[in-house]
Design a protein around this motif. Structure first.
Motif, short mmCIF file in Angstrom:
data_model
loop_
_atom_site.label_atom_id
_atom_site.label_comp_id
_atom_site.label_asym_id
_atom_site.label_seq_id
_atom_site.Cartn_x
_atom_site.Cartn_y
_atom_site.Cartn_z
N HIS A 105 0.77 -0.98 0.11
CA HIS A 105 0.03 -0.05 0.10
C HIS A 105 0.79 1.23 -0.16
CE1 HIS A 105 -3.36 -2.47 0.55
NE2 HIS A 105 -2.99 -2.85 1.55
N GLU A 110 -0.96 4.24 -1.94
CA GLU A 110 -2.47 4.12 -1.21
C GLU A 110 -2.21 4.32 0.22
OE1 GLU A 110 -3.33 0.10 -1.95
OE2 GLU A 110 -3.37 0.23 -4.36
N VAL A 113 -5.41 3.82 2.50
CA VAL A 113 -5.53 2.60 2.93
C VAL A 113 -4.58 2.08 3.83
CG1 VAL A 113 -5.75 0.17 1.98
CG2 VAL A 113 -6.64 1.72 0.63
N LYS A 117 -5.39 0.81 7.83
CA LYS A 117 -5.15 -0.37 8.22
C LYS A 117 -3.99 -0.48 9.21
CE LYS A 117 -6.01 -3.36 4.09
NZ LYS A 117 -5.32 -4.47 3.17
#
Length: 305
Positions: A105, A110, A113, A117
């Motif tokens: 990620h 990203e 995201v 997480k």
């Protein structure tokens, strides 16, 4: 007769909007009235002046709220970081999970995201192995544990020193005893990792109080610093303390750094031992699987006519 869903949705939005407007107007009215009576009672203004000073009260409220929000955001950042560090300590697969998050990620940009997480680290699924996938990740993993160990070494050393100062205990620090506080400091988080290695059932319960300790201590230290209190930080104290004829100013500070280089490596060495034991366990499992295949092959050969 079936009702029109669009009409029901429109009526629902209208009800919500009406309720929101009523709540907002009531809240504003209460705020204005409160500021008006606050000027009357606290500032002892006459009714006319108290009314025209309401806007000044709004400005004071906004500035005060900004200060409180800033302190709150700082608390959230400190608590989030310490809670994340705690989760990585008690999760034996944490380094592999972090590697997957970074490679899958973060390196792909990203960011949303990745941070989502990362905040929900404890809810992520367990990977098949605690070992990193790449050699570079292994280096980063061990570096992460070393940096994390230094973080806890400094923070918990300050915490212990602050606790002693709060209790009115003066610590006589000398080069021979400089490693005592850092060893106790690193033992607090390292114990949680040891519990995780041995799969101690209360490892998470023990580790959960670490962010609470740091939260309280950091909040108190920030409060003392904001109030210009007489407290002196541990690092500042050892940097300035001197004993004529015994040790010079700054000697304790450099002794602390030299001892810290070794003490902070204890958790890293523990990870090396953990990886070694896990590798040996995998080798035993692989050997047992090969032996089972050989036995099955022999049994199959013996059953043949």
């Amino acid at each position: 007769m079936s009702s029109d869903p669009n009409k029901e949705a429109k009526e629902r939005r209208a009800r919500l909007l009406k309720s929101a407007n009523a709540t907002l107007m009531t809240s504003l009215a209460i705020t204005v009235l409160w500021l008006y009576f606050y000027n009357l009672v606290v500032h002892r203004m006459n009714p006319v002046l108290a009314f025209f000073k309401i806007l000044d009260g709004v400005s004071d409220l906004v500035m005060g709220m900004l200060v409180v929000v800033t302190i709150g955001l700082g608390i959230v950042v400190v608590f989030t970081l310490t809670n994340l560090f705690t989760q990585t300590i008690t999760n034996l697969y944490s380094v592999r999970i972090l590697e997957d998050l970074i490679r899958d990620h973060l390196m792909k940009k990203e960011f949303r995201v990745f941070f989502y997480k990362l905040i929900h680290f404890g809810d992520l699924p367990q990977p098949e192995s605690p070992f990193p996938r790449h050699v570079s990740s292994t280096i980063l993993v061990l570096s992460y544990h070393y940096v994390l160990a230094w973080f806890y070494l400094v923070v918990f050393t300050e915490s212990l020193y602050f606790a002693a100062w709060s209790a009115g205990v003066y610590l006589d620090l000398y080069p021979e005893s400089m490693n005592t506080i850092p060893i106790f400091a690193i033992a607090v988080p390292f114990t949680a990792r040891i519990m995780a290695w041995f799969k101690y059932p209360y490892a998470d319960d023990y580790a959960s109080f670490i962010p609470g300790i740091l939260f309280v201590v950091v909040l108190l230290l920030a409060f003392v610093a904001a109030m210009n209190g007489p407290f002196q930080f541990f690092v500042v104290d050892i940097a300035n303390r001197a004993e004529p004829g015994y040790f010079e100013q700054g000697a304790l500070f450099w002794k602390f750094l030299r001892d810290g280089l070794l003490i902070a490596f204890y958790p890293v060495f523990g990870e090396v031992v953990f990886f070694y034991l896990q590798a040996q366990r995998l080798k035993r499992q692989e050997q047992a699987a090969e032996d089972a295949e050989i036995e099955a092959s022999r049994a199959s050969e013996e059953r043949k006519p």
